[in-house]
Enzyme design. Sequence first.
Site, mmCIF file in Angstrom:
data_model
loop_
_atom_site.group_PDB
_atom_site.id
_atom_site.type_symbol
_atom_site.label_atom_id
_atom_site.label_comp_id
_atom_site.label_asym_id
_atom_site.label_seq_id
_atom_site.Cartn_x
_atom_site.Cartn_y
_atom_site.Cartn_z
ATOM 1 N N CYS A 12 1.772 -5.787 2.405
ATOM 2 C CA CYS A 12 0.347 -5.486 2.955
ATOM 3 C C CYS A 12 -0.333 -4.549 1.848
ATOM 4 C CB CYS A 12 0.305 -5.134 4.305
ATOM 5 S SG CYS A 12 1.007 -3.371 4.331
ATOM 6 N N HIS A 40 10.483 0.290 4.543
ATOM 7 C CA HIS A 40 11.731 -0.452 4.958
ATOM 8 C C HIS A 40 12.301 -1.358 4.025
ATOM 9 C CE1 HIS A 40 10.402 1.165 9.198
ATOM 10 N NE2 HIS A 40 11.172 1.987 8.641
ATOM 11 N N CYS A 94 -1.484 5.001 5.788
ATOM 12 C CA CYS A 94 -2.405 3.605 5.893
ATOM 13 C C CYS A 94 -3.658 4.091 6.317
ATOM 14 C CB CYS A 94 -1.754 2.541 6.137
ATOM 15 S SG CYS A 94 -2.986 1.179 6.368
ATOM 16 N N HIS A 122 9.660 4.183 16.534
ATOM 17 C CA HIS A 122 9.268 3.847 15.358
ATOM 18 C C HIS A 122 8.481 4.951 14.716
ATOM 19 C CE1 HIS A 122 7.092 1.844 12.160
ATOM 20 N NE2 HIS A 122 7.863 0.865 12.439
ATOM 21 N N GLU A 124 6.060 5.351 12.780
ATOM 22 C CA GLU A 124 4.379 5.163 13.200
ATOM 23 C C GLU A 124 4.180 5.765 14.546
ATOM 24 O OE1 GLU A 124 2.283 1.202 12.309
ATOM 25 O OE2 GLU A 124 1.152 1.831 14.113
ATOM 26 N N SER A 216 13.084 -3.405 9.164
ATOM 27 C CA SER A 216 11.647 -3.362 9.282
ATOM 28 C C SER A 216 11.166 -4.108 10.419
ATOM 29 C CB SER A 216 11.175 -4.274 8.104
ATOM 30 O OG SER A 216 10.159 -4.859 8.109
ATOM 31 N N SER A 217 10.509 -3.377 11.032
ATOM 32 C CA SER A 217 10.122 -3.702 12.578
ATOM 33 C C SER A 217 9.250 -4.993 12.606
ATOM 34 C CB SER A 217 9.267 -2.614 13.255
ATOM 35 O OG SER A 217 8.357 -3.184 14.151
ATOM 36 N N ASN A 218 8.127 -4.957 11.383
ATOM 37 C CA ASN A 218 7.352 -6.265 11.308
ATOM 38 C C ASN A 218 8.181 -7.644 10.866
ATOM 39 O OD1 ASN A 218 6.349 -6.970 8.333
ATOM 40 N ND2 ASN A 218 6.600 -4.833 8.434
ATOM 41 N N SER A 260 6.826 -5.145 3.753
ATOM 42 C CA SER A 260 7.491 -4.268 3.010
ATOM 43 C C SER A 260 8.193 -5.021 1.882
ATOM 44 C CB SER A 260 8.540 -3.023 3.488
ATOM 45 O OG SER A 260 8.965 -3.603 4.775
HETATM 46 FE FE1 F3S Z 1 -1.397 -3.078 8.224
HETATM 47 FE FE2 F3S Z 1 0.089 -2.477 6.310
HETATM 48 FE FE3 F3S Z 1 -1.324 -0.475 6.980
HETATM 49 S S1 F3S Z 1 0.494 -3.646 8.015
HETATM 50 S S2 F3S Z 1 -1.666 -0.748 9.164
HETATM 51 S S3 F3S Z 1 -2.167 -2.339 6.227
HETATM 52 S S4 F3S Z 1 0.566 -0.247 6.325
#
Ligand code: F3S
Length: 275
Positions: A12, A40, A94, A122, A124, A216-218, A260
């Site tokens: 991302c 991750h 981010c 987590h 974050e 990796s959670s996502n 990731s």
């Molecule tokens: Fe979204 Fe990636 Fe930032 S999932 S919150 S753009 S680190």
Amino acid sequence: MKIILSPNSGFCFGVKRAVDKVYKAIDTRDDIYTLGPIIHNPQVVGDLADKGVNILKNIDDIEDGTVVIRSHGIGHTEYENLKFKNLDLIDATCPYVKRIHKIVQKHWNMGYDIIVIGEADHPEVMGINGWCNNESHVIYSANDIENLPNIDRACVVAQTTILQSKWDDLVAKLHTNIKDLKVFNTRCNATHIRQEAAKQLAAKVDIMIVIGGKNSSNTHKLYQLCKERCENTFAIESAKDINKNMLDAGEIVGVTAGASTPIWLIEEVVETMES
Ligand code: F3S
């Protein structure tokens, strides 16, 4: 065999930005540390280790050098500690996570309780919690809401990667318990777009491959969503995890990857399946 790559797979914006910052730093600096693994993904972390980038577990462990803050972000106290040590800082938090920190800090200072819908352990969420004196209420289920103390007014934010359905469900329940509830849907759109694309693809293929780090959670959430729509869904970390049995269930294979997962790793998986 036909292989279809889901749109918006892999890195991302926030992860790409963070990883690029570390590679750029390698060209100009020595003694680089990332505060925790930068992402991750063991392959990327391994490549950085080969190039001399160290993973720092604790800020107390260094006195000089360059420290990269990863996309997950950190709490206010950690920032202060890093600045106090006068370390060379590269902040790769981010911007979407930074926005959550600002919302939380502002409402905490205004006297609101902070509720975070996310996973308490987590990084974050731990970072977000650090912008309200580590006193947020982190919830992940309806059960957690029942265990909340009496709250008159609260500000609720989301871990960027949680599912829309979980957010909708828990916010609706919070509305019945808390009179003055300020709601900030801080889920990340990149996650939403990736999840929607993967869901659509999983519904029409015979086999679905989800690429991403085990931690990796996502990626884990992507796997869950795909598995609900395609029984033959497999989570893998790299091309090495592909085996023939996985590909026995049909002719059409869908591929998606967590935030990731770098593009070269996705390409390797596709090439391995093709061969
Ligand atoms: Fe979204 Fe990636 Fe930032 S999932 S919150 S753009 S680190």
